[in-house]
Design an enzyme around this catalytic site. Structure first.
Site, PDB file in Angstrom:
ATOM      1  N   ARG A   3      -1.294  -4.831  -6.226  1.00  0.00           N
ATOM      2  CA  ARG A   3      -1.066  -6.274  -6.208  1.00  0.00           C
ATOM      3  C   ARG A   3       0.237  -6.594  -6.939  1.00  0.00           C
ATOM      4  O   ARG A   3       0.428  -6.189  -8.085  1.00  0.00           O
ATOM      5  CB  ARG A   3      -2.257  -6.948  -6.890  1.00  0.00           C
ATOM      6  CG  ARG A   3      -2.506  -8.351  -6.439  1.00  0.00           C
ATOM      7  CD  ARG A   3      -3.811  -8.907  -7.028  1.00  0.00           C
ATOM      8  NE  ARG A   3      -4.987  -8.388  -6.379  1.00  0.00           N
ATOM      9  CZ  ARG A   3      -6.062  -7.943  -7.037  1.00  0.00           C
ATOM     10  NH1 ARG A   3      -6.104  -7.917  -8.348  1.00  0.00           N
ATOM     11  NH2 ARG A   3      -7.108  -7.518  -6.357  1.00  0.00           N
TER      12      ARG A   3
ATOM     13  N   GLU B  57      -1.224  -0.469   8.273  1.00  0.00           N
ATOM     14  CA  GLU B  57      -2.168  -1.380   8.913  1.00  0.00           C
ATOM     15  C   GLU B  57      -1.458  -2.229   9.951  1.00  0.00           C
ATOM     16  O   GLU B  57      -0.216  -2.231  10.014  1.00  0.00           O
ATOM     17  CB  GLU B  57      -2.828  -2.278   7.855  1.00  0.00           C
ATOM     18  CG  GLU B  57      -1.866  -3.173   7.103  1.00  0.00           C
ATOM     19  CD  GLU B  57      -2.522  -3.889   5.916  1.00  0.00           C
ATOM     20  OE1 GLU B  57      -2.945  -3.203   4.970  1.00  0.00           O
ATOM     21  OE2 GLU B  57      -2.590  -5.122   5.942  1.00  0.00           O
TER      22      GLU B  57
ATOM     23  N   HIS C  53       0.841  -1.199   0.000  1.00  0.00           N
ATOM     24  CA  HIS C  53       0.000   0.000   0.000  1.00  0.00           C
ATOM     25  C   HIS C  53       0.878   1.252   0.000  1.00  0.00           C
ATOM     26  O   HIS C  53       1.945   1.261   0.607  1.00  0.00           O
ATOM     27  CB  HIS C  53      -0.893   0.037   1.237  1.00  0.00           C
ATOM     28  CG  HIS C  53      -1.689  -1.204   1.434  1.00  0.00           C
ATOM     29  ND1 HIS C  53      -2.672  -1.612   0.570  1.00  0.00           N
ATOM     30  CD2 HIS C  53      -1.643  -2.149   2.409  1.00  0.00           C
ATOM     31  CE1 HIS C  53      -3.196  -2.745   1.006  1.00  0.00           C
ATOM     32  NE2 HIS C  53      -2.589  -3.090   2.119  1.00  0.00           N
TER      33      HIS C  53
END
Ligand code: ZN
Length: 319
Positions: free
Chosen positions: A196, A119, A101
């Site tokens: 991805r 995260e 990310h």
């Protein structure tokens, strides 16, 4: 009036090709199919906004409450930022794609969204031998690009084994993947931007592979990988053992283990609470609320003191 009520939230269930049915079998949520990967349990993100289940804000979304009742979150009147955090439970019945990310700056400049994505994961359960990907072995961006291009995944990716109770911090720019057989509670910035890197060459029923985002992945990945140094601090309040899992720029996350009674003060702007196991009673002034495994709520700014009684395990976070 609602200033002194907890805000209970309805999870938003999301199907994923790698999802399973544990969000039903373990958390009793109504899943749309046996490939349900995510429950967005505290969310003001437009891709899955939580709806408030109780009190005078019943039926409104968390995003509405954030916009219209900023006082609940101690938000300044001139603050026009989006709700900052997002909490999810993920059931990985299969491997998730290897991904990365962006940080805030890249998210704003390139994707035109307010937040990048840092995260962290609390492992709720993990099957014997379950693994995840965290980081990589490339020393330079050139080497990273070359190993990605040549598909040298075994050489590139750093794999670690995990078990229930482990905690993993994943700052933006970290290549990562949650592996098959793992259920996690994720606390993250409120962002849905994923690049991805590798999807195990999987195809869907029509024979199509999912899209990869190699150029952006390589641009945003931290090289070489840096292991975050996360110090965990324990604190005992009454019959509650609090372990601080991480305290960083975007969030502070705790694990609580309640075995009896505890009265607590709230010192943060607002508190996000997820019950991971057990059951308890939450008391605020003379009002009591039953809470149990799978309950998620926010304690707004007006609540300065609250009590908990029961046997339960929680993940709690604040900005
Ligand atoms: Zn991620």
């Amino acid at each position: 009036m609602y200033k002194n009520e907890p805000i209970f939230l309805q999870p938003v269930l999301q199907e994923r090709i790698w999802g399973g049915k544990k969000l039903h079998t373990e958390f009793h949520y109504n899943i749309p199919s046996e490939q349900t990967g995510e429950a967005w349990v505290i969310s003001a993100h437009p891709n899955g906004p939580s709806v408030i289940k109780n009190g005078s804000l019943e039926g409104k979304t968390l995003a509405d409450a954030w916009k219209e009742h900023g006082e609940l979150f101690n938000k300044a009147a001139d603050n026009d930022e989006e709700y900052p955090l997002l909490v999810k439970i993920l059931d990985a019945a299969d491997d998730l794609s290897v991904q990365v990310h962006p940080n805030d700056q890249f998210a704003r400049e390139v994707e035109n969204v307010p937040y990048g994505k840092t995260e962290c994961w609390y492992v709720v359960s993990a099957e014997e031998g379950a693994e995840l990907v965290l980081g990589h072995h490339a020393q330079t961006q050139e080497e990273l690009a070359q190993m990605v291009e040549q598909g040298e995944w075994d050489k590139l990716l750093r794999r670690i084994k995990v078990k229930a109770g482990d905690f993993v911090y994943v700052p933006s720019g970290t290549i990562h993947a949650i592996g098959k057989g793992i259920v996690i509670l994720e606390t993250q910035q409120s962002s849905d931007i994923t690049y991805r890197v590798y999807d195990y060459d999987r195809t869907d029923a029509a024979g199509n592979k999912r899209e990869l985002h190699l150029e952006r992945s390589i641009q945003v990945t931290t090289v070489p990988h840096q292991d975050a140094n996360v110090e965990q601090i324990e604190n005992v309040i009454g019959d509650l053992v609090e372990k601080k899992l991480v305290e960083e720029q975007y969030f502070t996350v705790y694990h609580w283990n309640l075995n009896g009674e505890a009265t607590r003060e709230q010192n943060s702007d607002f508190l996000q609470v997820s019950v991971l196991d057990g059951q308890a009673t939450l008391t605020i002034e003379d009002q009591s609320y039953d809470i149990q495994k799978g309950t998620h709520f926010i304690l707004p700014n007006g609540i300065k003191e609250y009590s908990l009684k029961g046997q339960a395990e929680f993940i709690v976070s604040h900005v």
